[in-house]
Scaffold this motif. Structure first.
Motif, short mmCIF file in Angstrom:
data_model
loop_
_atom_site.label_atom_id
_atom_site.label_comp_id
_atom_site.label_asym_id
_atom_site.label_seq_id
_atom_site.Cartn_x
_atom_site.Cartn_y
_atom_site.Cartn_z
N VAL A 323 12.58 -9.85 4.01
CA VAL A 323 11.73 -9.90 2.51
C VAL A 323 11.22 -11.93 2.07
O VAL A 323 10.21 -12.33 2.31
N VAL A 334 3.61 -9.33 -1.34
CA VAL A 334 4.08 -8.35 -1.67
C VAL A 334 4.84 -8.73 -3.17
O VAL A 334 5.46 -9.18 -4.23
N CYS A 338 6.73 -3.22 -5.83
CA CYS A 338 6.74 -3.05 -4.24
C CYS A 338 8.74 -3.11 -3.88
O CYS A 338 9.14 -2.72 -3.29
N ASN A 339 8.48 -4.49 -3.97
CA ASN A 339 10.36 -5.38 -3.52
C ASN A 339 11.24 -4.71 -3.93
O ASN A 339 12.30 -4.18 -3.76
N TRP A 342 11.92 0.70 -4.07
CA TRP A 342 12.36 1.39 -2.41
C TRP A 342 14.06 1.54 -2.58
O TRP A 342 14.59 0.80 -3.54
N ILE A 399 10.41 -3.49 3.63
CA ILE A 399 8.43 -4.63 4.40
C ILE A 399 9.31 -6.26 4.94
O ILE A 399 9.90 -5.77 5.40
N PRO A 400 8.03 -6.63 5.74
CA PRO A 400 6.41 -5.93 6.00
C PRO A 400 6.06 -4.32 6.31
O PRO A 400 4.82 -4.17 6.48
N HIS A 403 7.00 0.87 4.00
CA HIS A 403 6.68 1.09 2.15
C HIS A 403 5.90 0.01 1.81
O HIS A 403 4.72 0.65 0.93
N LEU A 404 5.61 -1.09 2.14
CA LEU A 404 4.78 -2.32 2.27
C LEU A 404 3.01 -1.44 2.15
O LEU A 404 2.55 -1.49 0.59
N TYR A 407 2.85 1.34 -0.60
CA TYR A 407 2.00 0.71 -1.81
C TYR A 407 0.94 -0.06 -1.94
O TYR A 407 -0.17 0.82 -3.42
N SER A 429 3.46 -1.51 11.14
CA SER A 429 4.95 -1.58 11.39
C SER A 429 5.17 -2.50 12.74
O SER A 429 5.88 -3.01 12.77
#
Length: 578
Positions: A323, A334, A338-339, A342, A399-400, A403-404, A407, A429
């Motif tokens: 990140v 981001v 979101c950050n 998780w 992330i990135p 999970h990103l 979101y 990804s």
């Protein structure tokens, strides 16, 4: 305020009425297509929940009727209107039509497969009917229900004896038997719900049905099918079973995924990308003092694992590193929530047999040994999730990466959830693995090898999965391929192949990682490389667009106006990455 000011009238200063009307029409059409996608998504979920026996003819017929109705509506309701749609609405319309038509094709395949299942499932018809009566809360005679259970148990017992004596082995394929065993277990779950709905509430039902229900059992039949036809012994439940789908089915899936390549061309892409990875592996191996023997260098990297209790902490450390790296370089937005939100879970030993590495999305699932595993399995899983290996996996899953994605998917263009494709989900990804490689993120030979391992893995996925579905490789050969060509531990190779063929993955899913990444990489060159968009805007636009084949992402970013008969046409592969 002046009564006829531009702000109040809703039109720009001096804007002709017909221009404003056409814009309003485009907006209205866009909302109509979005609403249709939302309706179909919700309707299909409701139909699946209600008609909840997968091999029921009633289910297949009702879904077929529904998709035919919606396909007709999609075509008839938009006659003469398609030319008034903007680029995004055309993409939605085309994807919706493709999704419906592929759904119809799959139902036809499922209907044809029922004939193959019939020798093992013919006795289940009256039981399915009981469950469907319960769904409609239709009246029936409890005495009749008791007889259905009693008769079904006799037929199941007789079928068990036939199979145990060698019958049906030549008429039912191994994979058909594998599917039939799961179907019988699924039916038993539905029957348990059926029985629980009436028992104790209806005195006559309990009087007639309780005794035959207590004697009703499917365990012996399922075990016999698996042992005698499928070839899974009682102590070998991890056997890999798969059914090649064939070239024609893959071509149909490629059309739905909007991929303008044949299976053979895709395998060739995988082989070219693998050759690039192998050259880079040799460079990193030489930097570590192992010469061109990159497998020895890989062994060195595998042994860079942490103690069992330290794996979750290492993952958080690697997640924070990724990140920080992308936010400092302003590569993608981001959001703070979101950050921050998780979560981490540890996989069970049973899950690790199918997923020997991490999984991610709303949270990350960590694959690492438990105390009860054998000494050999502990070492194989730890070596397969060493620090350099995990470094790529963590940002791929969080992330990135996924999970990103999750979101943004929950917040933008949710109607496109039904267009979910591995070429967008997994491709995005893995694309970041390519971009961060170019940026110099793997700053040591060990970290380069860690990233290259996964890159080789993605190449191998293309090669072994498509060759399997073309009937050119067996599951055992796929495992050997992963061990030999990628350097997998055998346990992780087995888990990878089991995941590919025993689960619910589509034939193209494993190919979607690298192919989708290569599509995004090519699109990046076309848009960012030519100065049409900043890197951050490019990434944000992709995320906010939500799920869809990457050729459609390209159409939206470029504003391309596809015709209603558009077929896949983008030839995005320009040679190996290097």
């Amino acid at each position: 305020m002046v009564a006829n000011s531009p702000r109040q009238s809703g039109r720009g200063l001096g804007e002709p009425q017909d221009v404003a009307s056409s814009r309003q029409t485009a907006a209205q059409l866009s909302e109509r297509v979005k609403q249709l996608a939302r309706d179909i998504t919700a309707d299909l979920k409701d139909l699946d929940d209600f008609y909840n026996i997968s091999f029921s003819k009633t289910r297949l017929q009702r879904l077929g009727e529904y998709l035919a109705e919606r396909n007709n509506e999609l075509v008839v309701a938009f006659v003469g209107l398609y030319e008034h749609m903007d680029a995004e609405s055309r993409v939605d319309w085309l994807l919706l039509r493709g999704q419906i038509q592929r759904g119809q094709e799959k139902l036809r395949v499922e209907w044809a497969q029922l004939e193959g299942l019939s020798p093992l499932l013919a006795w289940t018809g009256p039981l399915v009917a009981l469950c469907e009566l319960r769904q409609r809360v239709a009246k029936f005679e409890p005495q009749d229900a008791g007889k259905v259970l009693s008769d079904a148990m006799k037929e199941a017992t007789a079928l068990t004896s036939i199979i145990a004596g060698g019958g049906l082995h030549d008429t039912v394929s191994r994979f058909t038997a594998y599917r039939a065993a799961f179907a019988i277990e699924e039916l038993y779950e539905r029957l348990q719900e059926w029985y629980g709905f009436y028992a104790g509430y209806d005195p006559l039902f309990t009087w007639w049905v309780e005794a035959p229900w207590q004697r009703f059992s499917i365990q012996a039949l399922v075990a016999t099918i698996r042992e005698k036809i499928v070839g899974i012994a009682k102590d070998e439940l991890d056997t890999i079973v798969g059914q090649p789908c064939g070239r024609e089915s893959m071509l149909a899936d490629l059309k739905t995924e909007v991929i303008a390549y044949t299976p053979e061309e895709i395998i060739e892409i995988g082989e070219k990308e693998y050759a690039w990875c192998e050259r880079e592996m040799m460079k990193a191996s030489k930097d570590l003092g192992y010469g061109a023997d990159w497998k020895q260098a890989l062994e060195h990297v595998k042994n860079m694992y942490v103690d069992p209790s330290q794996q979750p902490y290492m993952i958080h450390e690697l997640a924070e590193e990724a990140v920080e790296y992308i936010t400092k370089r302003d590569m993608v937005t981001v959001p703070e929530i979101c950050n921050q939100t998780w979560r981490t879970f540890m996989m069970t030993p049973e899950q690790q047999k199918i997923n020997p590495f991490f999984l991610g999305g709303p949270y990350i699932q960590v694959s690492y040994p438990t105390s009860a595993m054998s000494h050999e399995d502990k070492l194989m899983i730890m070596r397969g999730n060493s620090r350099p290996f995990s470094r790529s996996t963590v940002f791929h899953e969080l992330i990135p990466g996924h999970h990103l994605q999750w979101y943004y998917m929950d917040r933008y263009n949710q109607h496109r959830g039904m267009f979910q494709t591995p070429f967008w989900i997994e491709g995005w990804s893995f694309y970041w693995e390519m971009i961060l490689w170019d940026r110099g993120f793997p700053d040591t030979p060990e970290n380069r090898i860690g990233m290259l391992f996964w890159r080789m893995h993605r190449c191998a996925r293309i090669i072994f999965s498509l060759n399997f579905h073309l009937g050119k490789m067996t599951p055992s050969e796929c495992i050997d391929y992963l061990v030999d060509k990628v350097g997998h531990e055998r346990a992780t190779a087995e888990g990878e192949v089991r995941r590919s063929f025993n689960g619910d993955y589509s034939p193209l899913y494993q190919a979607g990682y690298m192919l989708g990444a290569l599509q995004f990489y090519s699109l990046r060159k076309e848009i960012v490389g030519q100065g049409k968009m900043t890197e951050k805007l490019f990434h944000d636009r992709i995320l906010r667009g939500n799920n869809m084949p990457v050729e459609m992402v390209r159409a939206m970013l470029k504003g391309e106006m596809f015709a209603s008969d558009h077929a896949p046409c983008w030839r995005w592969y320009k040679g190996s990455h290097g």
